[in-house]
Design a protein around this motif. Structure first.
Motif, short mmCIF file in Angstrom:
data_model
loop_
_atom_site.label_atom_id
_atom_site.label_comp_id
_atom_site.label_asym_id
_atom_site.label_seq_id
_atom_site.Cartn_x
_atom_site.Cartn_y
_atom_site.Cartn_z
N TRP A 187 -8.26 -8.96 -3.34
CA TRP A 187 -7.38 -8.75 -2.19
C TRP A 187 -5.97 -9.08 -2.66
CZ3 TRP A 187 -7.57 -6.96 2.79
CH2 TRP A 187 -6.53 -7.31 3.64
N PRO A 188 -5.11 -8.09 -2.82
CA PRO A 188 -3.83 -8.35 -3.49
C PRO A 188 -2.85 -9.15 -2.62
CG PRO A 188 -3.94 -6.07 -2.78
CD PRO A 188 -5.29 -6.65 -2.53
N ARG A 189 -2.24 -10.14 -3.25
CA ARG A 189 -1.17 -10.92 -2.62
C ARG A 189 0.08 -10.90 -3.50
NH1 ARG A 189 -3.06 -14.79 1.10
NH2 ARG A 189 -0.86 -15.11 1.58
N THR A 190 -0.07 -10.56 -4.79
CA THR A 190 1.08 -10.55 -5.70
C THR A 190 1.48 -9.13 -6.07
OG1 THR A 190 -0.43 -10.83 -7.58
CG2 THR A 190 0.58 -12.80 -6.68
N GLU A 191 0.50 -8.27 -6.41
CA GLU A 191 0.83 -6.87 -6.70
C GLU A 191 1.49 -6.23 -5.49
OE1 GLU A 191 -2.75 -8.00 -9.13
OE2 GLU A 191 -2.08 -8.24 -7.06
N VAL A 192 0.95 -6.51 -4.33
CA VAL A 192 1.48 -6.10 -3.04
C VAL A 192 0.83 -7.03 -2.03
CG1 VAL A 192 -0.34 -4.40 -2.56
CG2 VAL A 192 1.91 -4.09 -1.54
N ASP A 193 1.49 -7.29 -0.93
CA ASP A 193 0.90 -8.13 0.11
C ASP A 193 0.04 -7.23 1.00
OD1 ASP A 193 0.32 -9.63 2.43
OD2 ASP A 193 2.11 -10.85 2.16
#
Length: 285
Positions: free
Chosen positions: A264-270
């Protein structure tokens, strides 16, 4: 990978898009904050639970949107709430979050007889929340990660008279043919995902056969979009692919991320912010 800038993200979602920040009229009602509490209900003769969050700032008179957040296989509501970022976002943006709990930590998708009816469970949770919290029935949305993404895909198919839009992450499926209305769809998937591979055909029976582009095409057909998948030319690892000309102001979009695995991306994209910006533009019509 670096966090994708907020302004660039909004541009990514809105460029060449028919979206408008449509809002349904607010209805007067009373609200009380709920700081992430587990609630219990009976659905299909089974005792089920979910976690409810209503932001403190919502203790006013405006009906709130409701976002369903679904954990992956093996997860639970408490763990999902801690990872997704939706409750913190809801506190800033002013919406309610129901973080759902699968029976035995998994969702009944593909549907197997004898297991819990999770589509009915979600419908019952909508009623359960609405009886206690002032929500806007035209702004109920579903997202989730992995198995939760597969389940939110099923909700878009089987419960689209109540779910306004879906945003599966690492788990888009096409469960058609689907009755009912066209459904706005945004999905996020990493090209380096080895659990739910972008190209499909994981060795898990019916869970992950079709590729992500094939699932996307199924939704595009359901929404009567133009047949050509368009890739918006942008530098960097994030690429937006979309189907244009969909019916009833709907969209079908894929945010594909090079090098991203099964997360679940939080750094690549929120992912939470991205899903919410999409949801805000798509009330039930």
């Amino acid at each position: 990978m670096r966090l994708f800038p907020a302004l660039a993200l909004l541009s990514l979602l809105c460029t060449l898009s028919p979206l408008t920040q449509a809002q349904t009229p607010a209805s007067a009602c009373s609200l009380a904050p709920v700081a992430g509490e587990m609630r219990e209900l009976t659905s299909g003769g089974r005792t089920r639970t979910y976690r409810l969050f209503v932001p403190p700032a919502a203790a006013g008179s405006t009906a709130l949107p409701l976002v369903f957040d679904l954990h992956g296989t093996g997860g639970d509501a408490a763990g999902r709430a801690g990872k997704s970022g939706f409750e913190a976002l809801a506190a800033r943006e002013g919406f309610a979050v129901a973080t759902l709990q699968g029976e035995d930590a998994r969702w009944n998708v593909p549907v197997v007889s004898g297991r819990a009816d999770d589509v009915q469970y979600v419908s019952d949770v909508i009623d359960h929340v609405a009886a206690r919290v002032c929500i806007d029935p035209a702004r109920v949305y579903a997202t989730g990660f992995s198995g939760g993404g597969r389940m939110s895909s099923l909700l878009g198919c089987r419960l689209n008279h109540r779910i306004a839009a879906i945003a599966p992450v690492g788990g888009l499926r096409w469960s058609g043919p689907c009755p009912g209305r066209a459904v706005p769809v945004l999905t996020i998937h990493g090209l380096a995902d080895t659990t739910n591979p972008y190209e499909g055909h994981a060795d898990r029976g019916a869970e992950w056969v079709e590729s992500v582009p094939e699932a996307l095409a199924g939704w595009a057909s359901h929404n009567h979009c133009q047949p050509k998948l368009v890739q918006e030319a942008r530098p960097g690892p994030l690429q937006m692919l979309r189907y244009a000309g969909c019916s009833a102001g709907t969209e079908v979009r894929l945010l594909r991320i090079d090098g991203m695995g099964h997360i679940w991306p939080r750094t690549e994209v929120d992912a939470a912010e991205t899903a919410w910006q999409f949801f805000k533009a798509h009330p039930l019509q």
